[in-house]
Design a protein around this motif. Structure first.
Motif, PDB file in Angstrom:
ATOM      1  N   PRO A 268       0.828  -1.212   0.000  1.00 20.65           N
ATOM      2  CA  PRO A 268       0.000   0.000   0.000  1.00 20.65           C
ATOM      3  C   PRO A 268       0.858   1.255   0.000  1.00 20.65           C
ATOM      4  N   GLN A 269       0.238   2.383  -0.335  1.00 17.88           N
ATOM      5  CA  GLN A 269       0.940   3.667  -0.285  1.00 17.88           C
ATOM      6  C   GLN A 269       1.229   4.036   1.167  1.00 17.88           C
ATOM      7  N   MET A 270       2.194   4.943   1.369  1.00 15.62           N
ATOM      8  CA  MET A 270       2.725   5.237   2.695  1.00 15.62           C
ATOM      9  C   MET A 270       2.236   6.551   3.290  1.00 15.62           C
ATOM     10  N   ILE A 271       1.549   7.375   2.538  1.00 18.30           N
ATOM     11  CA  ILE A 271       1.212   8.715   3.005  1.00 18.30           C
ATOM     12  C   ILE A 271       0.251   8.691   4.189  1.00 18.30           C
ATOM     13  N   GLY A 272       0.422   9.656   5.101  1.00 20.95           N
ATOM     14  CA  GLY A 272      -0.531   9.869   6.184  1.00 20.95           C
ATOM     15  C   GLY A 272      -0.523   8.840   7.290  1.00 20.95           C
ATOM     16  N   LEU A 273       0.463   7.940   7.326  1.00 23.36           N
ATOM     17  CA  LEU A 273       0.433   6.865   8.312  1.00 23.36           C
ATOM     18  C   LEU A 273       0.518   7.383   9.745  1.00 23.36           C
ATOM     19  N   GLY A 274       1.328   8.408   9.956  1.00 24.44           N
ATOM     20  CA  GLY A 274       1.457   8.947  11.308  1.00 24.44           C
ATOM     21  C   GLY A 274       0.166   9.557  11.810  1.00 24.44           C
ATOM     22  N   LEU A 275      -0.627  10.115  10.916  1.00 29.71           N
ATOM     23  CA  LEU A 275      -1.928  10.671  11.300  1.00 29.71           C
ATOM     24  C   LEU A 275      -2.914   9.555  11.629  1.00 29.71           C
ATOM     25  N   VAL A 276      -2.899   8.500  10.835  1.00 30.07           N
ATOM     26  CA  VAL A 276      -3.767   7.354  11.126  1.00 30.07           C
ATOM     27  C   VAL A 276      -3.442   6.775  12.497  1.00 30.07           C
ATOM     28  N   GLU A 277      -2.159   6.729  12.817  1.00 32.88           N
ATOM     29  CA  GLU A 277      -1.729   6.187  14.103  1.00 32.88           C
ATOM     30  C   GLU A 277      -2.268   7.004  15.278  1.00 32.88           C
ATOM     31  N   GLN A 278      -2.566   8.286  15.032  1.00 30.97           N
ATOM     32  CA  GLN A 278      -3.017   9.174  16.109  1.00 30.97           C
ATOM     33  C   GLN A 278      -4.521   9.431  16.091  1.00 30.97           C
ATOM     34  N   ILE A 279      -5.285   8.644  15.334  1.00 33.74           N
ATOM     35  CA  ILE A 279      -6.741   8.678  15.492  1.00 33.74           C
ATOM     36  C   ILE A 279      -7.071   7.992  16.808  1.00 33.74           C
ATOM     37  N   HIS A 280      -7.830   8.651  17.638  1.00 37.82           N
ATOM     38  CA  HIS A 280      -8.134   8.084  18.944  1.00 37.82           C
ATOM     39  C   HIS A 280      -8.950   6.799  18.785  1.00 37.82           C
ATOM     40  N   PRO A 281      -8.620   5.734  19.540  1.00 36.12           N
ATOM     41  CA  PRO A 281      -9.387   4.489  19.428  1.00 36.12           C
ATOM     42  C   PRO A 281     -10.889   4.671  19.598  1.00 36.12           C
ATOM     43  N   ALA A 282     -11.299   5.618  20.451  1.00 34.48           N
ATOM     44  CA  ALA A 282     -12.737   5.828  20.680  1.00 34.48           C
ATOM     45  C   ALA A 282     -13.454   6.202  19.396  1.00 34.48           C
ATOM     46  N   ASP A 283     -12.796   6.953  18.518  1.00 33.25           N
ATOM     47  CA  ASP A 283     -13.445   7.389  17.289  1.00 33.25           C
ATOM     48  C   ASP A 283     -13.598   6.245  16.293  1.00 33.25           C
ATOM     49  N   ILE A 284     -12.693   5.269  16.334  1.00 33.10           N
ATOM     50  CA  ILE A 284     -12.834   4.089  15.485  1.00 33.10           C
ATOM     51  C   ILE A 284     -13.880   3.143  16.071  1.00 33.10           C
ATOM     52  N   LEU A 285     -13.813   2.942  17.388  1.00 33.69           N
ATOM     53  CA  LEU A 285     -14.797   2.093  18.054  1.00 33.69           C
ATOM     54  C   LEU A 285     -16.225   2.609  17.849  1.00 33.69           C
ATOM     55  N   ALA A 286     -16.371   3.926  17.798  1.00 30.56           N
ATOM     56  CA  ALA A 286     -17.712   4.514  17.650  1.00 30.56           C
ATOM     57  C   ALA A 286     -18.355   4.174  16.314  1.00 30.56           C
ATOM     58  N   LEU A 287     -17.549   3.828  15.325  1.00 28.75           N
ATOM     59  CA  LEU A 287     -18.076   3.530  13.994  1.00 28.75           C
ATOM     60  C   LEU A 287     -18.399   2.057  13.812  1.00 28.75           C
ATOM     61  N   ALA A 288     -17.940   1.216  14.735  1.00 31.05           N
ATOM     62  CA  ALA A 288     -18.127  -0.222  14.594  1.00 31.05           C
ATOM     63  C   ALA A 288     -19.565  -0.627  14.915  1.00 31.05           C
ATOM     64  N   ASP A 289     -20.065  -1.592  14.157  1.00 30.69           N
ATOM     65  CA  ASP A 289     -21.418  -2.102  14.361  1.00 30.69           C
ATOM     66  C   ASP A 289     -21.436  -3.568  13.911  1.00 30.69           C
ATOM     67  N   PRO A 422     -15.344   9.954   5.984  1.00 30.69           N
ATOM     68  CA  PRO A 422     -14.526  11.060   5.483  1.00 30.69           C
ATOM     69  C   PRO A 422     -13.489  11.621   6.446  1.00 30.69           C
ATOM     70  N   LYS A 423     -13.889  11.963   7.686  1.00 28.70           N
ATOM     71  CA  LYS A 423     -13.038  12.838   8.507  1.00 28.70           C
ATOM     72  C   LYS A 423     -12.843  12.332   9.925  1.00 28.70           C
ATOM     73  N   PHE A 424     -11.690  12.681  10.477  1.00 31.56           N
ATOM     74  CA  PHE A 424     -11.390  12.491  11.898  1.00 31.56           C
ATOM     75  C   PHE A 424     -10.627  13.715  12.392  1.00 31.56           C
ATOM     76  N   VAL A 425     -10.591  13.883  13.690  1.00 31.00           N
ATOM     77  CA  VAL A 425      -9.661  14.816  14.334  1.00 31.00           C
ATOM     78  C   VAL A 425      -8.742  13.985  15.207  1.00 31.00           C
ATOM     79  N   THR A 426      -7.451  14.056  14.967  1.00 33.71           N
ATOM     80  CA  THR A 426      -6.490  13.232  15.695  1.00 33.71           C
ATOM     81  C   THR A 426      -6.430  13.625  17.166  1.00 33.71           C
ATOM     82  N   ARG A 427      -5.839  12.760  17.951  1.00 34.43           N
ATOM     83  CA  ARG A 427      -5.801  12.985  19.396  1.00 34.43           C
ATOM     84  C   ARG A 427      -4.935  14.187  19.744  1.00 34.43           C
TER      85      ARG A 427
END
Length: 534
Positions: A268-289, A422-427
């Motif tokens: 895969p492409q490498m861009i933005g990985l550090g930002l993905v790493e800093q998405i708070h787990p709560a924001d990912i958990l909130a999308l799970a169903d 679409p969007k997140f705000v990192t921790r």
């Protein structure tokens, strides 16, 4: 239009409590000492699936921050113009340099002058060509003995997307994962307890290495056969999808175990990985169903894995099956599996060699006693990880053009954002300010989704079944041809363009795929134009 995300945000609640309840948060103390700490608590999708300590609580923000985040990350309903800050999908780190072949190789725009030097040193190590041991260049030996590439950059071409073998091209940027599911009760317990993702082939290990150092045979060669599948869209447009079948030829060490499955993976492409790493787990958990309680047909689930450094349960967010929790761990796995270089995180100086490959284990390795017990000591990993964390996301293009705005509306209304969030705000408490509190637009929920039998590889990876894949981020997707000279997409590059990639979607994405297939030719092109603007 599916609005699962909106429903989740509307049902979020705010809990306040004195900061003294959190004595183990020294990094937050400076920001919140003497204040009330505000936690964004999202409805847990299933308590028994949440790792301890990750029960949907965002503890890095106050009430004002929470209100701001909820406002700016709500999916838009206005497609008459671009959104505020949409030009900058990587937040303040977005690169505005002219998008050429090096568009994915720029450093984050908001790192310091000193960090820029660190980034360049990491880039040098990322491009470093390793050689077999023993060698006069002792800082560079240790390759293999079995391997797929001599350098990180050989797989991640221009820090971008790999491709399947085409014409005279080799398979350097694509390889086969080898694994079988748990058989015994002990193995099943290991997977259930997240101590194992799956189990390697007893002879060839977890990855097929087609190359070897002098004096040693490679493990074999990946073979791909394509079948063309005709597809007719609702407006009569006729297309063809290529369906791949994978096998291995010229096996160097005997047959594969009959239980071993083959999973093709392009890099895969490498861009933005550090930002993905800093998405708070709560924001990912909130999308799970995972049980599809809202009945929208989308049942994404989080990948729960063990942190390789601490052994604690955490979220997997990197890799095609979201099997890796951090960039550093992903880098260490690649060093060992792809190049055969040992690191403190994965101290395998013979790489993926197994006990059945005695000739491989008899080969010399590149460990230098004066540098420590591994071939790539901690300073190397520090620099490579920093480089990988700070590859910038390119700025958007053409986002205000009428056709792109029309395509964006179709993308949202077709339900694509149910997975391509679409969007997140990192921790706010990110270790590096460059990734702290950034509004980012990755267009992914970083969850596992069942993509149907046509895309299934039959290989379980931790909690991911053989038909489940992590939603890949879409930022930068429109620059793939400019950077890498091709438009091959999906986990195995079978799709020759974005249209084919969409038409391969099944399972949870079947409804969105069918909506796309039912559009007029003009509307389909508008949606593709939107994707190419990302």
């Amino acid at each position: 239009m599916r609005r699962k995300i909106s429903v989740l945000r509307r049902t979020a609640r705010v809990v306040t409590m004195p900061f003294t309840r959190f004595p183990r948060a020294p990094s937050l103390a400076r920001a919140f000492l003497g204040c009330t700490l505000v936690l964004a608590v999202y409805p847990a999708h299933s308590d028994d699936q949440n790792p301890p300590g990750l029960a949907g609580i965002r503890s890095d923000i106050n009430a004002k921050d929470l209100a701001r985040i909820r406002g700016v990350t709500e999916p838009t309903g206005d497609f008459s113009k671009s959104e505020a800050f949409e030009l900058m999908p990587g937040g303040a780190g977005t690169t505005k340099k002219r998008p050429n072949q090096d568009a994915f190789s720029q450093s984050s725009a908001n790192i310091t002058f000193e960090e820029e030097a660190t980034f360049k040193l990491g880039n040098g190590l990322f491009r470093k060509v390793w050689v077999s041991a023993p060698s006069s260049t002792q800082a560079s030996d240790g390759l293999g003995p079995l391997f797929n590439a001599r350098a990180c950059q050989s797989c991640h071409l221009k820090d971008g997307r790999g491709h399947p073998p085409e014409g005279a091209a080799d398979s350097t940027s694509m390889f086969l994962r080898l694994a079988r599911a748990a058989d015994t009760e002990e193995e099943k317990r290991a997977v259930a307890d997240h101590r194992a993702l799956n189990f390697p082939d007893p002879v060839y290990g977890s990855q097929l290495q087609d190359l070897a150092v002098p004096g040693l045979a490679g493990e074999g060669r990946m073979k791909i056969a394509y079948e063309e599948i005709p597809v007719t869209l609702s407006d009569g447009t006729k297309l063809s999808l290529r369906k791949p079948t994978y096998s291995v030829e010229n096996l160097g060490y005997g047959p594969l175990d009959p239980r071993t499955t083959l999973s093709p993976r392009v890099t895969p492409q490498m861009i933005g990985l550090g930002l993905v790493e800093q998405i708070h787990p709560a924001d990912i958990l909130a999308l799970a169903d995972p049980d599809d309680k809202n009945g929208d047909g989308i049942s994404g689930k989080v990948s729960i894995v063990r942190d390789g450094a601490t052994g604690e349960l955490t979220l997997g967010r990197f890799g095609w099956k979201a099997q890796t929790p951090s960039i550093r761990e992903q880098s260490a796995d690649a060093f060992a599996g792809d190049i055969g270089i040992s690191t403190p995180e994965v101290p395998k100086s013979w790489g993926d060699c197994t006990e059945a490959e005695a000739a491989c284990l008899a080969m010399p390795v590149g460990v230098q006693e004066r540098l420590g017990p591994v071939e790539a000591p901690p300073p190397v990993m520090d620099l490579v990880a920093f480089y990988s964390q700070n590859l910038a996301v390119p700025a958007r293009r053409n986002m205000d053009k009428p056709n792109v705005l029309a395509g964006k509306k179709l993308f949202y209304e077709s339900g694509c954002i149910s997975c391509h969030h679409p969007k997140f705000v990192t921790r706010k408490d990110a270790p590096n300010k460059a990734q702290s509190f950034q509004l980012i637009w990755p267009y992914s929920d970083f969850l596992l989704h069942d993509m149907g039998e046509d895309l299934a590889d039959g290989q379980q990876v931790g909690v991911a079944t053989g038909s489940e894949w992590r939603t890949p981020p879409l930022w930068g997707v429109g620059l793939t041809k400019r950077v890498n000279g091709h438009t091959f997409f999906l986990h195995d590059g079978r799709a020759r363009n974005l249209t084919e990639a969409i038409l391969w979607h099944g399972g949870e994405a079947q409804a969105a795929r069918d909506t796309f297939a039912g559009l007029s030719a003009a509307d389909r092109q508008n949606l593709i134009d939107f994707l190419e603007s990302l």
